[in-house]
Design a protein around this motif. Structure first.
Motif, PDB file in Angstrom:
ATOM      1  N   GLU A  75      45.643  36.414  49.915  1.00 49.08           N
ATOM      2  CA  GLU A  75      46.238  35.196  50.488  1.00 49.08           C
ATOM      3  C   GLU A  75      45.335  33.986  50.243  1.00 49.08           C
ATOM      4  N   ILE A  76      44.047  34.200  50.549  1.00 50.65           N
ATOM      5  CA  ILE A  76      43.090  33.088  50.387  1.00 50.65           C
ATOM      6  C   ILE A  76      42.983  32.712  48.912  1.00 50.65           C
ATOM      7  N   GLN A  77      42.920  33.747  48.072  1.00 52.54           N
ATOM      8  CA  GLN A  77      42.826  33.472  46.634  1.00 52.54           C
ATOM      9  C   GLN A  77      44.077  32.741  46.146  1.00 52.54           C
ATOM     10  N   LYS A  78      45.226  33.136  46.697  1.00 48.11           N
ATOM     11  CA  LYS A  78      46.480  32.514  46.271  1.00 48.11           C
ATOM     12  C   LYS A  78      46.512  31.042  46.670  1.00 48.11           C
ATOM     13  N   ALA A  79      46.044  30.757  47.867  1.00 51.24           N
ATOM     14  CA  ALA A  79      46.032  29.374  48.338  1.00 51.24           C
ATOM     15  C   ALA A  79      45.217  28.493  47.396  1.00 51.24           C
ATOM     16  N   LYS A  80      44.085  29.026  46.960  1.00 50.74           N
ATOM     17  CA  LYS A  80      43.232  28.260  46.049  1.00 50.74           C
ATOM     18  C   LYS A  80      43.925  28.087  44.689  1.00 50.74           C
ATOM     19  N   LEU A  81      44.559  29.159  44.228  1.00 47.02           N
ATOM     20  CA  LEU A  81      45.257  29.064  42.937  1.00 47.02           C
ATOM     21  C   LEU A  81      46.376  28.024  43.001  1.00 47.02           C
ATOM     22  N   ASP A  82      47.070  27.976  44.129  1.00 51.17           N
ATOM     23  CA  ASP A  82      48.157  27.004  44.287  1.00 51.17           C
ATOM     24  C   ASP A  82      47.626  25.573  44.233  1.00 51.17           C
ATOM     25  N   HIS A  83      46.383  25.448  44.614  1.00 49.05           N
ATOM     26  CA  HIS A  83      45.757  24.141  44.682  1.00 49.05           C
ATOM     27  C   HIS A  83      45.422  23.587  43.288  1.00 49.05           C
ATOM     28  N   GLY A  84      45.383  24.474  42.315  1.00 48.07           N
ATOM     29  CA  GLY A  84      45.105  24.014  40.947  1.00 48.07           C
ATOM     30  C   GLY A  84      43.801  24.565  40.410  1.00 48.07           C
ATOM     31  N   VAL A  85      43.909  25.389  39.373  1.00 51.96           N
ATOM     32  CA  VAL A  85      42.725  25.996  38.756  1.00 51.96           C
ATOM     33  C   VAL A  85      42.875  25.868  37.247  1.00 51.96           C
ATOM     34  N   HIS A  86      41.808  25.459  36.566  1.00 45.96           N
ATOM     35  CA  HIS A  86      41.871  25.307  35.101  1.00 45.96           C
ATOM     36  C   HIS A  86      41.264  26.491  34.372  1.00 45.96           C
ATOM     37  N   ILE A  87      40.157  27.023  34.940  1.00 47.69           N
ATOM     38  CA  ILE A  87      39.510  28.175  34.294  1.00 47.69           C
ATOM     39  C   ILE A  87      39.500  29.310  35.316  1.00 47.69           C
ATOM     40  N   LEU A  88      40.147  30.404  34.953  1.00 50.18           N
ATOM     41  CA  LEU A  88      40.239  31.528  35.885  1.00 50.18           C
ATOM     42  C   LEU A  88      39.392  32.695  35.381  1.00 50.18           C
ATOM     43  N   VAL A  89      38.524  33.192  36.258  1.00 50.74           N
ATOM     44  CA  VAL A  89      37.748  34.401  35.962  1.00 50.74           C
ATOM     45  C   VAL A  89      38.378  35.508  36.797  1.00 50.74           C
ATOM     46  N   ALA A  90      38.585  36.677  36.209  1.00 48.19           N
ATOM     47  CA  ALA A  90      39.297  37.717  36.965  1.00 48.19           C
ATOM     48  C   ALA A  90      38.855  39.107  36.576  1.00 48.19           C
ATOM     49  N   THR A  91      38.936  40.003  37.551  1.00 42.54           N
ATOM     50  CA  THR A  91      38.850  41.421  37.201  1.00 42.54           C
ATOM     51  C   THR A  91      40.294  41.864  36.922  1.00 42.54           C
ATOM     52  N   PRO A  92      40.484  42.834  36.019  1.00 45.27           N
ATOM     53  CA  PRO A  92      41.845  43.141  35.570  1.00 45.27           C
ATOM     54  C   PRO A  92      42.792  43.564  36.698  1.00 45.27           C
ATOM     55  N   GLY A  93      42.339  44.434  37.589  1.00 40.99           N
ATOM     56  CA  GLY A  93      43.221  44.960  38.628  1.00 40.99           C
ATOM     57  C   GLY A  93      43.803  43.850  39.486  1.00 40.99           C
ATOM     58  N   ARG A  94      42.967  42.957  39.969  1.00 39.38           N
ATOM     59  CA  ARG A  94      43.439  41.884  40.849  1.00 39.38           C
ATOM     60  C   ARG A  94      44.338  40.911  40.084  1.00 39.38           C
ATOM     61  N   LEU A  95      44.008  40.650  38.832  1.00 38.36           N
ATOM     62  CA  LEU A  95      44.848  39.734  38.054  1.00 38.36           C
ATOM     63  C   LEU A  95      46.249  40.321  37.899  1.00 38.36           C
ATOM     64  N   ILE A  96      46.311  41.622  37.621  1.00 35.49           N
ATOM     65  CA  ILE A  96      47.616  42.253  37.438  1.00 35.49           C
ATOM     66  C   ILE A  96      48.409  42.223  38.750  1.00 35.49           C
ATOM     67  N   ASP A  97      47.723  42.424  39.865  1.00 42.98           N
ATOM     68  CA  ASP A  97      48.354  42.281  41.175  1.00 42.98           C
ATOM     69  C   ASP A  97      49.007  40.914  41.305  1.00 42.98           C
ATOM     70  N   PHE A  98      48.279  39.904  40.903  1.00 46.88           N
ATOM     71  CA  PHE A  98      48.800  38.537  40.981  1.00 46.88           C
ATOM     72  C   PHE A  98      49.992  38.352  40.048  1.00 46.88           C
ATOM     73  N   LEU A  99      49.869  38.921  38.845  1.00 52.53           N
ATOM     74  CA  LEU A  99      50.947  38.724  37.873  1.00 52.53           C
ATOM     75  C   LEU A  99      52.236  39.392  38.346  1.00 52.53           C
ATOM     76  N   TYR A 100      52.112  40.535  39.018  1.00 56.12           N
ATOM     77  CA  TYR A 100      53.294  41.226  39.522  1.00 56.12           C
ATOM     78  C   TYR A 100      53.864  40.575  40.777  1.00 56.12           C
ATOM     79  N   ASN A 101      52.980  40.132  41.642  1.00 58.28           N
ATOM     80  CA  ASN A 101      53.431  39.792  42.996  1.00 58.28           C
ATOM     81  C   ASN A 101      53.438  38.312  43.356  1.00 58.28           C
ATOM     82  N   THR A 102      53.034  37.468  42.453  1.00 59.16           N
ATOM     83  CA  THR A 102      53.013  36.037  42.768  1.00 59.16           C
ATOM     84  C   THR A 102      53.533  35.263  41.549  1.00 59.16           C
ATOM     85  N   PRO A 103      53.779  33.983  41.729  1.00 55.63           N
ATOM     86  CA  PRO A 103      54.273  33.215  40.574  1.00 55.63           C
ATOM     87  C   PRO A 103      53.182  32.870  39.551  1.00 55.63           C
ATOM     88  N   LEU A 104      51.982  33.394  39.714  1.00 59.73           N
ATOM     89  CA  LEU A 104      50.895  33.064  38.773  1.00 59.73           C
ATOM     90  C   LEU A 104      51.358  33.240  37.328  1.00 59.73           C
TER      91      LEU A 104
END
Ligand code: ADP
Ligand code: MG
Length: 406
Positions: free
Chosen positions: A110-139
């Motif tokens: 939730e906290i990570q999503k709030a920050k992403l909604d705020h605007g991010v230009h360079i994203l660093v990610a571990t694969p598992g969490r990124l895939i979670d975001f890709l499946y479950n959020t509009p990222l």
């Protein structure tokens, strides 16, 4: 070459100066023009040689902060590395409008999503969490122009490759791909080529695989003598701060049980801990509040600990690349460091391959086992004894009996 000679935007120049960087490291110097040109690239250089900034610098320069979208994506294998990587980007981007952010498991989505909604230009990610975001959020990754795999050979191994394929399939645009690592086994390099278009290959560790400032000592022991040998080594007074690697969580737990009675300033880090505990141990270790850190290979890659004087392989690593990465936690950026590996008869084959492929000159403390011809220096001779640090420099030996941490 000096940073001031580069045509970097003044905001980056100011930050770099503040960080105390003056000269580019060789990997930075050689990769920068190609990255800025938009080429795909495979960059190989020894541990602790500045691969993070080699990548972060041009990326910050290339990102358009007026476009509110993720334009660069960096995938790393561990949560701690994600934090460290984004920290380096944030320092370099401090005076720009570029917003970097990291997402990784074990922390509120939730906290990570709030920050992403705020605007991010360079994203660093571990694969598992990124895939979670890709499946479950509009990222969306549809504006990503640069994809980076740090510790690339690890990211292309079995445990991660399917995740990477999926992530790449979500980057719809044509994009630049950059792979960085200190190691790249031939088989993985072939796999890597699927992800690269007409890449530039910069390999700076062909002859000098490990950092020159790192001394590789080895001690041949009977398996039952390992604990005693380790303790007497820790007591020699030269070990300012050490990571002690074990091959399994179970082995690490056993070692922790034996050592915690004798050493106060010790922690055991492994993947089964709560993320908050993991983060806290790493932070305290980085701040020198912890002297000894027992670790599994989760601490083996990428982490930049500037105070570590010794890396100890209590268990000899099972693969030669792990030797490179584990020992590479010391001797970074020209600092002196010592690696000590306890070797039992079971480890001889891996040891031979480590010595051969890493082009290291093993320094034996005590008797050397019989290795293949010409690969071992004589036992306890010349550099052997003196480099092992047996109180030679007359430092105050730490006493196990003393209440202070050793
Ligand atoms: P690698 O990824 O090659 O293992 P890192 O990127 O973690 O290495 O860098 C190792 C250390 O060197 C870090 O502490 C980093 O801040 C520092 N560093 C990077 N580039 C420079 C530079 N040009 N001058 C001085 N220090 C640097
Ligand atoms: Mg790195």
């Amino acid at each position: 070459m000096k940073f001031e000679e580069l045509k970097l935007i003044p905001e980056i120049q100011d930050a770099i100066r503040e960080m105390g960087y003056i000269d580019l490291t060789p990997i930075q110097e050689q990769t920068l023009p190609h990255i800025l040109e938009g080429r795909d690239l495979l960059g190989q250089a020894e541990t602790g040689s500045g691969k993070t900034a080699a990548c972060a610098l041009p990326m910050i320069q290339m990102v358009d902060p007026t476009q509110n979208a993720i334009q660069a994506l960096i995938i790393v294998p561990t949560r701690e590395l994600a934090l460290q990587y984004v920290g380096e980007i944030a320092k370099i981007a401090k005076y720009t409008q570029v917003a970097p952010f990291a997402i990784y498991g074990g922390y509120s989505m939730e906290i990570q999503k709030a920050k992403l909604d705020h605007g991010v230009h360079i994203l660093v990610a571990t694969p598992g969490r990124l895939i979670d975001f890709l499946y479950n959020t509009p990222l969306t990754l549809s504006n990503v122009r640069t994809l980076v795999l740090d510790e690339a050979d690890e990211m292309l191994k079995m445990g991660f490759i399917d995740d990477i394929r999926f992530i790449v399939s979500c980057i719809v645009h044509e994009h630049q791909t950059l792979l960085f690592s200190a190691t790249m086994p031939e088989k993985v390099a072939q796999l890597a080529s699927q992800f690269l278009k007409d890449p530039v290959h910069i390999k700076l560790n062909r002859d000098q695989v490990a950092p020159q400032s790192l001394i590789h000592t080895f001690r041949y022991v009977e398996p039952r003598d390992r604990l005693r040998t380790l303790m007497s080594y820790l007591d020699n007074g030269d070990v300012r701060q050490a990571i002690i690697f074990c091959n399994s969580r179970h082995g690490g737990e056993k070692l922790m049980d034996s050592l915690r009675k004798e050493y106060r300033s010790i922690e055991f880090i492994h993947g089964g801990l709560e993320q908050s505990t993991r983060t806290s141990i790493f932070r305290r270790f980085r701040n020198k509040d912890i002297q000894l850190m027992i670790a599994t290979d989760i601490a083996g890659r990428g982490l930049d600990f500037s105070h570590v004087s010794h890396v100890i392989n209590y268990d000899f690593p099972l693969f030669k690349e792990n030797y490179t990465h584990r020992t590479g936690r010391a001797g970074r950026m020209g600092r002196e460091g010592v690696a000590l590996s306890l070797v039992t008869h079971r480890d001889i084959r891996t040891l031979e391959s480590v010595v051969r492929s890493n082009k290291i000159e093993p320094v034996w403390i005590g008797e050397a086992p019989n290795l293949g011809q010409g690969q071992s220096r004589s036992s306890s001779s010349r550099r052997g004894r003196s480099r092992s640090g047996n109180s030679r420099r007359g430092r105050r030996p730490a006493s196990r009996a003393a209440s202070k941490p050793v």
